[in-house]
Design a protein around this motif. Sequence first.
Motif, PDB file in Angstrom:
ATOM      1  N   VAL A  57       0.830  -1.200   0.000  1.00  0.00           N
ATOM      2  CA  VAL A  57       0.000   0.000   0.000  1.00  0.00           C
ATOM      3  C   VAL A  57       0.867   1.253   0.000  1.00  0.00           C
ATOM      4  CG1 VAL A  57      -1.782   1.283   1.261  1.00  0.00           C
ATOM      5  CG2 VAL A  57      -1.841  -1.232   1.214  1.00  0.00           C
ATOM      6  N   THR A  58       0.545   2.170  -0.898  1.00  0.00           N
ATOM      7  CA  THR A  58       1.187   3.481  -0.954  1.00  0.00           C
ATOM      8  C   THR A  58       0.136   4.523  -0.628  1.00  0.00           C
ATOM      9  OG1 THR A  58       2.774   2.743  -2.619  1.00  0.00           O
ATOM     10  CG2 THR A  58       2.439   5.127  -2.413  1.00  0.00           C
ATOM     11  N   VAL A  82       3.584  -0.776   3.940  1.00  0.00           N
ATOM     12  CA  VAL A  82       2.944   0.508   3.663  1.00  0.00           C
ATOM     13  C   VAL A  82       4.016   1.573   3.484  1.00  0.00           C
ATOM     14  CG1 VAL A  82       1.378   2.301   4.535  1.00  0.00           C
ATOM     15  CG2 VAL A  82       0.897  -0.125   4.979  1.00  0.00           C
ATOM     16  N   ARG A  83       3.834   2.379   2.453  1.00  0.00           N
ATOM     17  CA  ARG A  83       4.744   3.486   2.160  1.00  0.00           C
ATOM     18  C   ARG A  83       3.922   4.770   2.143  1.00  0.00           C
ATOM     19  NH1 ARG A  83       7.047   4.930  -3.658  1.00  0.00           N
ATOM     20  NH2 ARG A  83       5.126   3.891  -4.202  1.00  0.00           N
ATOM     21  N   VAL A  84       4.454   5.816   2.749  1.00  0.00           N
ATOM     22  CA  VAL A  84       3.800   7.119   2.750  1.00  0.00           C
ATOM     23  C   VAL A  84       4.560   8.027   1.800  1.00  0.00           C
ATOM     24  CG1 VAL A  84       3.149   9.117   4.154  1.00  0.00           C
ATOM     25  CG2 VAL A  84       3.063   6.801   5.152  1.00  0.00           C
ATOM     26  N   VAL A  85       3.829   8.620   0.857  1.00  0.00           N
ATOM     27  CA  VAL A  85       4.427   9.536  -0.117  1.00  0.00           C
ATOM     28  C   VAL A  85       3.790  10.901   0.081  1.00  0.00           C
ATOM     29  CG1 VAL A  85       4.673  10.095  -2.569  1.00  0.00           C
ATOM     30  CG2 VAL A  85       4.905   7.726  -1.793  1.00  0.00           C
ATOM     31  N   ARG A  86       4.616  11.888   0.407  1.00  0.00           N
ATOM     32  CA  ARG A  86       4.096  13.250   0.507  1.00  0.00           C
ATOM     33  C   ARG A  86       4.128  13.857  -0.885  1.00  0.00           C
ATOM     34  NH1 ARG A  86       6.378  18.710   2.864  1.00  0.00           N
ATOM     35  NH2 ARG A  86       4.451  19.896   2.669  1.00  0.00           N
ATOM     36  N   GLY A  87       2.971  14.049  -1.440  1.00  0.00           N
ATOM     37  CA  GLY A  87       2.852  14.612  -2.777  1.00  0.00           C
ATOM     38  C   GLY A  87       1.456  14.411  -3.313  1.00  0.00           C
TER      39      GLY A  87
END
Length: 155
Positions: A57-58, A82-87
Amino acid sequence: MKALTAPREFPRLWDRHLMNSAVVVPRLPQGATVADVGTGAGLPGLVWAIARPDLAVTLVEPLLRRTTFLEEVVAELHLDHVRVVRGRAEDLHGAETFDVVTSRAVAPLERLLRWSMPLVASDGALVAMKGRSIGDEITVAAPVLTRWRCAEPEV
């Protein structure tokens, strides 16, 4: 820390937010890659990730305070998948695709398609979690659905 949901939403948190997110979980493909566009407080992406550790999950979110919260939750719950992408979704256009792209209460379908469809793999799916106005939104978005060669929407 400021709340990530409106105070009026606290009494409805379980049924309106968590359960609405969880109801989709059984329909997700095994081992799918998922992008949750405009995830906010992590709905539905965190719920899906907790229920289905087989998913990659992104969580895509432009606001710093929300991504800070999400990173803390991911670390605290040891959600290594799980990966968190700020954008914004557009930041990933041309760089990544996903088996499932989802969002919940982000934008009208017409705009959501422009942001999300470039992220959907050729054999993937867009799961737009929408409210009662979805029929009208599908009608308005018909030209965009055609442009992206989307299958007939399922409600």
